[in-house]
Scaffold this motif. Structure first.
Motif, PDB file in Angstrom:
ATOM      1  N   GLU B  80      54.737  68.749  55.818  1.00  0.00           N
ATOM      2  CA  GLU B  80      55.401  68.052  56.883  1.00  0.00           C
ATOM      3  C   GLU B  80      55.039  68.596  58.312  1.00  0.00           C
ATOM      4  OE1 GLU B  80      56.944  65.092  56.069  1.00  0.00           O
ATOM      5  OE2 GLU B  80      56.069  65.324  54.338  1.00  0.00           O
ATOM      6  N   ARG B  81      54.111  69.370  58.332  1.00  0.00           N
ATOM      7  CA  ARG B  81      53.574  69.954  59.626  1.00  0.00           C
ATOM      8  C   ARG B  81      52.544  68.910  60.219  1.00  0.00           C
ATOM      9  NH1 ARG B  81      53.178  75.676  60.318  1.00  0.00           N
ATOM     10  NH2 ARG B  81      55.201  76.559  59.939  1.00  0.00           N
ATOM     11  N   SER B  82      52.723  68.916  61.454  1.00  0.00           N
ATOM     12  CA  SER B  82      52.007  67.800  62.270  1.00  0.00           C
ATOM     13  C   SER B  82      50.616  68.233  62.589  1.00  0.00           C
ATOM     14  CB  SER B  82      52.605  67.020  63.300  1.00  0.00           C
ATOM     15  OG  SER B  82      52.764  67.888  64.493  1.00  0.00           O
ATOM     16  N   LYS B  86      46.794  66.419  63.328  1.00  0.00           N
ATOM     17  CA  LYS B  86      46.463  66.167  64.665  1.00  0.00           C
ATOM     18  C   LYS B  86      44.864  67.033  64.740  1.00  0.00           C
ATOM     19  CE  LYS B  86      50.619  66.244  67.168  1.00  0.00           C
ATOM     20  NZ  LYS B  86      51.645  67.184  67.683  1.00  0.00           N
ATOM     21  N   ARG B 137      52.579  58.416  59.829  1.00  0.00           N
ATOM     22  CA  ARG B 137      53.550  58.527  58.972  1.00  0.00           C
ATOM     23  C   ARG B 137      54.577  59.562  59.291  1.00  0.00           C
ATOM     24  NH1 ARG B 137      54.929  62.171  55.093  1.00  0.00           N
ATOM     25  NH2 ARG B 137      53.070  63.664  55.525  1.00  0.00           N
ATOM     26  N   LEU B 138      53.867  60.781  59.903  1.00  0.00           N
ATOM     27  CA  LEU B 138      54.893  61.857  60.489  1.00  0.00           C
ATOM     28  C   LEU B 138      55.656  61.492  61.341  1.00  0.00           C
ATOM     29  CD1 LEU B 138      51.938  64.694  60.115  1.00  0.00           C
ATOM     30  CD2 LEU B 138      54.173  64.516  58.904  1.00  0.00           C
ATOM     31  N   SER B 139      55.312  60.503  62.528  1.00  0.00           N
ATOM     32  CA  SER B 139      56.080  60.114  63.313  1.00  0.00           C
ATOM     33  C   SER B 139      57.156  59.329  63.062  1.00  0.00           C
ATOM     34  CB  SER B 139      55.112  59.456  64.483  1.00  0.00           C
ATOM     35  OG  SER B 139      54.750  58.287  63.905  1.00  0.00           O
ATOM     36  N   ARG B 140      56.824  58.556  61.883  1.00  0.00           N
ATOM     37  CA  ARG B 140      57.944  57.727  61.561  1.00  0.00           C
ATOM     38  C   ARG B 140      59.045  58.418  60.626  1.00  0.00           C
ATOM     39  NH1 ARG B 140      54.758  52.508  58.683  1.00  0.00           N
ATOM     40  NH2 ARG B 140      54.685  51.284  60.656  1.00  0.00           N
ATOM     41  N   THR B 141      58.402  59.548  59.860  1.00  0.00           N
ATOM     42  CA  THR B 141      59.482  60.410  59.304  1.00  0.00           C
ATOM     43  C   THR B 141      60.282  61.195  59.939  1.00  0.00           C
ATOM     44  OG1 THR B 141      57.792  60.761  57.587  1.00  0.00           O
ATOM     45  CG2 THR B 141      59.388  62.193  57.471  1.00  0.00           C
ATOM     46  N   ARG B 142      59.794  61.395  61.271  1.00  0.00           N
ATOM     47  CA  ARG B 142      60.522  62.482  62.258  1.00  0.00           C
ATOM     48  C   ARG B 142      61.689  61.279  62.978  1.00  0.00           C
ATOM     49  NH1 ARG B 142      56.315  66.528  64.039  1.00  0.00           N
ATOM     50  NH2 ARG B 142      56.214  67.588  62.125  1.00  0.00           N
ATOM     51  N   SER B 143      61.142  60.198  63.129  1.00  0.00           N
ATOM     52  CA  SER B 143      62.203  59.373  63.933  1.00  0.00           C
ATOM     53  C   SER B 143      63.199  58.613  62.859  1.00  0.00           C
ATOM     54  CB  SER B 143      61.495  58.037  64.360  1.00  0.00           C
ATOM     55  OG  SER B 143      60.828  57.133  63.466  1.00  0.00           O
TER      56      SER B 143
END
Lengths: 225, 144
Positions: B80-82, B86, B137-143
Motif C-alpha cells: 500500500e506504499r506509493s 512512483k 489504484r492507490l489514489s482511489r484507495t486513499r480517497s
C-alpha cells in the motif's frame, strides 16, 4: 484474487519458471559450439592450389614483389596492415613499383585465424577480397575476444557489400580450408615460423618492418628513374 | 498487487531480451534469431551505442532496476506504499522516452527494424502503463 496467498504463490511459481527458462536459454546459447569452424591439417587437393599463389595487389609489371605471410589474428600483422600498409600502398603499390602478395599463415594458437582467412577467401569469390581483408584487420580487437568470430566476419561481409547468401554457403562449405593449409605449408617450407614475415627476393624478413624500411628496400632494389 | 506482479514478470522478460542482445553484441553468442533479418543491421550499426555504452547494456541495467523495484513493491509491507509505484513509473517513463528515440533511429536513420527491440518497446510501454494503473489504484484507495 492476485493478492490472496494462493495467488501470490502462483505468481512466484510462474516467476521462478520464467527465470529458470530464461537462464537456461542464455546458458544454452553461451555454451553451444560455434557455428562454423575451418579444419586444420586437411588433405590438400590439387584443385586447392592450381593457379593460386596468394592474393595480389599491384601491377604485374612492378619491378619488385613482396610476399607477406600473415595471420589475421596476430596483433603485429594487424598493426602492420592498418598502420604501415596504407603508406606502402600509396607510395609503392599505386605507383607501380611494388606488387604485394598476401599469403595466409594461420598460427596454431589463434583460434579464429583460419575462419578469418576463409572469410576473406569467400569475399574473393565476389571480387571483394581486399575490402574484407581490411575490415577483418580493422575489427581484430572486437572479434578476437569473442566466443564466435563468425558473426563479426559476416557483418563485415555485409558492410563491404557481399551477397550474404553466397557468402554463407561458401563459409559453410569450408571449401578454402585446403588452400589455406597449402599456403601455410608453403610458408613452412620457405622457413616462415612467425608472423608477419616478408619474403623479398629470396630473403625472409621477420618481425616489424615499417613502411620507411620497405620504401628504402624497394628503392635499393628498383631505383627510381 | 496484480499490477506489481505484471511489472515484475515484464521486467524479467525485458531483462532476458536485453541480456540476449548484449551477449550477441559482445560476441558471446552466434547469430541473432531474427525473422526479418534486420536485427544484426541494427545491432551492428553505430547507433547501437549511446554515449559510448552499448544500448543493450543500458537496457540490461534498466530492466534489472525495474525488476528490483517490482520485487520490492511486492513485499507485504510495501503493497500500500506509493513510492515503489512512483519509482516504477519514473524509471519506465525514462525507458519509454529512450525507446521512442531508438525507434525513431530504427525507422528514419538506420531504416531497419529489430524484432527484439520492438519486443522490448512493447514491454517498457506495458510496464509504464501498469505503473500508472497502480498509481491510480492507490489514489482511489486513499480517497475512499
Amino acid at each position: 484474487m492476485a493478492g490472496t496467498q494462493a495467488g501470490v504463490k502462483r505468481f512466484y511459481t510462474l516467476f521462478a519458471v520464467l527465470a529458470l527458462a530464461g537462464v537456461g536459454v542464455l546458458a544454452y546459447l553461451l555454451l553451444k559450439p560455434s557455428t562454423i569452424s575451418i579444419p586444420v591439417n586437411v588433405t590438400i587437393q590439387p584443385s586447392d592450389t592450381s593457379g593460386f599463389h596468394g592474393y595480389v595487389k599491384g601491377s604485374k609489371d612492378a619491378p619488385v614483389e613482396i610476399t607477406e605471410f600473415a595471420d589475421y589474428q596476430c596483433p603485429f600483422c594487424q598493426t602492420f596492415a592498418t598502420l604501415q600498409m596504407p603508406t606502402i600502398e600509396d607510395r609503392l603499390i599505386n605507383s607501380g613499383r611494388l606488387r604485394w602478395r598476401y599469403r595466409d599463415f594461420p598460427l596454431q594458437q589463434h583460434q579464429f585465424s583460419r575462419l578469418a582467412a576463409h572469410s576473406a577467401a569467400c569475399a574473393d569469390e565476389q571480387g571483394k577480397y581486399w575490402a574484407q581483408h581490411e575490415q577483418i584487420y580493422q575489427g581484430q580487437s572486437e572479434w578476437a575476444a569473442a566466443r564466435d568470430a563468425g558473426p563479426f566476419f559476416r557483418n563485415y561481409a555485409r558492410t563491404v557489400g557481399l551477397d550474404l547468401g553466397r557468402y554463407d554457403s561458401c563459409m559453410k562449405s569450408g571449401k578454402y580450408a585446403g588452400r589455406i593449409q597449402a599456403s601455410y605449408n608453403e610458408g613452412v617450407q620457405l622457413g616462415v615460423s612467425s608472423t608477419p614475415t616478408l619474403l623479398i627476393g629470396n630473403r625472409l624478413y621477420r618481425g616489424r618492418l615499417d613502411s620507411d624500411a620497405i620504401i628504402k628496400m624497394v628503392d635499393s632494389l628498383a631505383p627510381r628513374r | 498487487m496484480i499490477h506489481r506482479m505484471t511489472a515484475a514478470v515484464l521486467s524479467l522478460i525485458g531483462f532476458f531480451i536485453s541480456a540476449y542482445l548484449y551477449l550477441y553484441k559482445i560476441g558471446r553468442i552466434g547469430t541473432l534469431a531474427c525473422g526479418t533479418g534486420s536485427c544484426e543491421t541494427v545491432q551492428q550499426s553505430t547507433w547501437s551505442r549511446f554515449a559510448g555504452v552499448e544500448v543493450a547494456l543500458i537496457g540490461l541495467v534498466g530492466y534489472a532496476g525495474l525488476l528490483a523495484v517490482s520485487l520490492v513493491a511486492l513485499q507485504p509491507a510495501m503493497t500500500e506504499r506509493s513510492w515503489p509505484a512512483k519509482l516504477l513509473a519514473l524509471l519506465s517513463g525514462i525507458g519509454v522516452g529512450f525507446t521512442a528515440y531508438l525507434t525513431y533511429l530504427e525507422l528514419f536513420v538506420i531504416h531497419a527494424i529489430c524484432r527484439w527491440c520492438v519486443g522490448s518497446a512493447v514491454i517498457i510501454i506495458s510496464v509504464f502503463m501498469v505503473a500508472l494503473l497502480e498509481l491510480r489504484r492507490l489514489s482511489r484507495t486513499r480517497s475512499l
